[in-house]
Design an enzyme around this catalytic site. Structure first.
Site, short mmCIF file in Angstrom:
data_model
loop_
_atom_site.label_atom_id
_atom_site.label_comp_id
_atom_site.label_asym_id
_atom_site.label_seq_id
_atom_site.Cartn_x
_atom_site.Cartn_y
_atom_site.Cartn_z
N PHE A 123 -3.00 5.95 2.88
CA PHE A 123 -3.43 6.64 1.65
C PHE A 123 -3.21 5.70 0.47
CE2 PHE A 123 -2.92 9.11 -2.18
CZ PHE A 123 -4.02 9.96 -2.13
N ASP A 208 1.47 -1.64 -1.20
CA ASP A 208 1.38 -0.40 -1.97
C ASP A 208 2.74 0.29 -1.89
OD1 ASP A 208 1.11 2.23 -2.79
OD2 ASP A 208 -0.89 2.50 -1.94
N LYS A 237 4.18 6.34 -8.93
CA LYS A 237 4.88 7.64 -8.87
C LYS A 237 6.22 7.72 -9.60
CE LYS A 237 2.56 10.00 -5.19
NZ LYS A 237 1.61 9.20 -4.42
C1 LIG Z 1 0.23 8.84 -4.48
C2 LIG Z 1 -0.18 7.56 -3.90
C3 LIG Z 1 -1.26 6.83 -4.42
C4 LIG Z 1 -2.12 7.35 -5.55
O1 LIG Z 1 -1.43 7.57 -6.72
P1 LIG Z 1 -2.09 8.48 -7.89
O2 LIG Z 1 -1.14 8.30 -9.04
O3 LIG Z 1 -2.18 9.88 -7.37
O4 LIG Z 1 -3.42 7.91 -8.18
C5 LIG Z 1 -1.55 5.60 -3.85
N1 LIG Z 1 -0.82 5.12 -2.82
C6 LIG Z 1 0.22 5.78 -2.30
C7 LIG Z 1 1.00 5.18 -1.18
C8 LIG Z 1 0.56 7.04 -2.79
O5 LIG Z 1 1.56 7.74 -2.24
#
Ligand SMILES: *Cc1c(COP(=O)(O)O)cnc(C)c1O
Length: 373
Positions: A123, A208, A237
């Protein structure tokens, strides 16, 4: 006007928070071990955070990136020091998806190549490039599909090598620990192999760390457990403790050019003050160590529990895969015991509490869990 109906909302409305405690509009009290998807890194309404953001709001809330902003420089210096990536450069934006979008763009500019390899179940967010690198057809519109993004199974180095050897790859993008998928970790051996492969084939390695970063796993970034360095790291986050902010940390080997990236709101004064306050709290209260310590307590208590089929994760990034007969446990924890937790499908409970979570709170959760199982 009604709201566009895309969220499966609980009928609970929190109106006040302090630390890991939430109060709803009826005065009911809850304990928050989810932090609104790993966002609340230093607790709800931490006094130092509130003070810094209030002071900044009363001083200067916003000006665009057409002018100098020393709060951005202060944030970059602090983040470099705390993360161990002192020599990297920071680009600020407003969310995780945007951070990944910019990371992919930078890698493609740098290499002149169009393709990206991502992993099954990954994700990476919901904007166009980020959702194309997300392995979930339900959230990918036809508009987002691109042949430039291919997927490989996590921890399968041979499959990655076979794809990358086809050529034209700008980047590999991988989560420090897969979050939304249900907390799946890459192995140390795989990460070393991946690093070596990216070096050999001149492919940019993007980590990420949007969910797994900011101290959550007991190191500042989860990939630091594996002893490798990334070329680009994305974060969001936990970075602003609820104030929208994202960041891209970029290796000094990748050169910027004027106008290559840009944003209206990214790095604004209020967002920077929130993010600086978060780093100050993480440092002053030794929260990375606390994440490791409380995580170890949860592991000891829950990894052998009869409801738990598999305990996954590190520190305070925890996935509890449940045995079949305990599938309804998350709702019971919420409605009978007043604990907020997260899910990944029906079968996995995710714990992503604030790094400030106390031993006492952790014990109260374990007690509630055992009473229900
Ligand atoms: C939440 C998340 C995203 C996206 O972040 P948003 O602020 O919702 O756009 C991308 N990568 C990972 C691993 C995430 O947990």
């Amino acid at each position: 006007m009604n709201l566009f109906d895309v969220y499966p909302l609980w009928d609970i409305e929190p109106v006040k928070g302090s630390g890991t405690t939430l109060w709803d509009k009826n005065g009911e009290v809850y304990t928050d071990l989810y932090g609104g998807h790993a966002v609340i890194s230093v607790g709800h309404c931490h006094p130092h955070y509130v003070k810094k953001v209030q002071e900044q709001a009363a001083t200067l809330g916003f000006y665009s990136n057409a002018v100098q902003n020393s709060l951005q420089k202060e944030l970059a210096a602090k983040l470099g020091k705390v993360s161990g990536y002192d020599d990297y450069a920071l680009f600020l934006c407003n969310s995780g998806a945007e951070a990944n979008e910019n990371a992919l763009k930078v890698a493609s500019f740098h290499t002149g190549k169009p393709k990206v390899l991502a992993f099954n179940k990954a994700f990476h967010g919901r904007t166009s490039g980020a959702v194309a690198a997300t392995d979930n057809p339900k959230i990918q519109a036809p508009f987002n599909k691109t042949e430039n993004i291919v997927f490989a199974p996590l921890n399968d180095l041979a499959a990655v090598e076979a794809e990358l050897s086809k050529g034209d790859f700008a980047a590999v993008i991988i989560e420090g620990i897969q979050g939304v998928a249900g907390i799946y970790e890459p192995t140390t051996e795989f990460m070393h192999g991946l690093r070596e492969l990216c070096d050999r084939l001149s492919v940019v390695l993007i980590l990420d760390e949007i969910q797994s970063g900011y101290g959550r796993t007991g190191k500042f970034f989860a990939h630091q457990h594996y002893g490798i360095k990334a070329d680009i790291i994305t974060t969001a986050k936990g970075m602003g403790n609820g104030f929208p902010i994202g960041g891209v940390l970029i290796s000094p080997s990748i050169k910027p050019s004027y106008g290559m990236l840009g944003t209206t709101f990214g790095g604004n004064h209020l967002a920077c003050s929130a993010a600086i306050a978060v780093l100050e709290i993480i440092e002053n209260e030794n929260l990375v160590e606390n994440a490791e310590k409380i995580g170890e307590y949860f592991r000891q208590e829950l990894s052998t529990d009869k409801a738990v089929k598999e305990y996954r994760g590190k520190g305070l990034m925890i996935g509890l895969e449940l045995n079949e007969e305990y599938i309804g446990l998350r709702n019971k924890l919420l409605f009978e015991k007043h604990f907020f937790t997260g899910a990944a499908g029906a079968g996995v409970i995710r714990l992503l509490p604030s790094l400030t979570v106390s031993q006492e709170t952790a014990e109260s959760f374990v007690k509630a869990w055992k009473e229900l199982t």
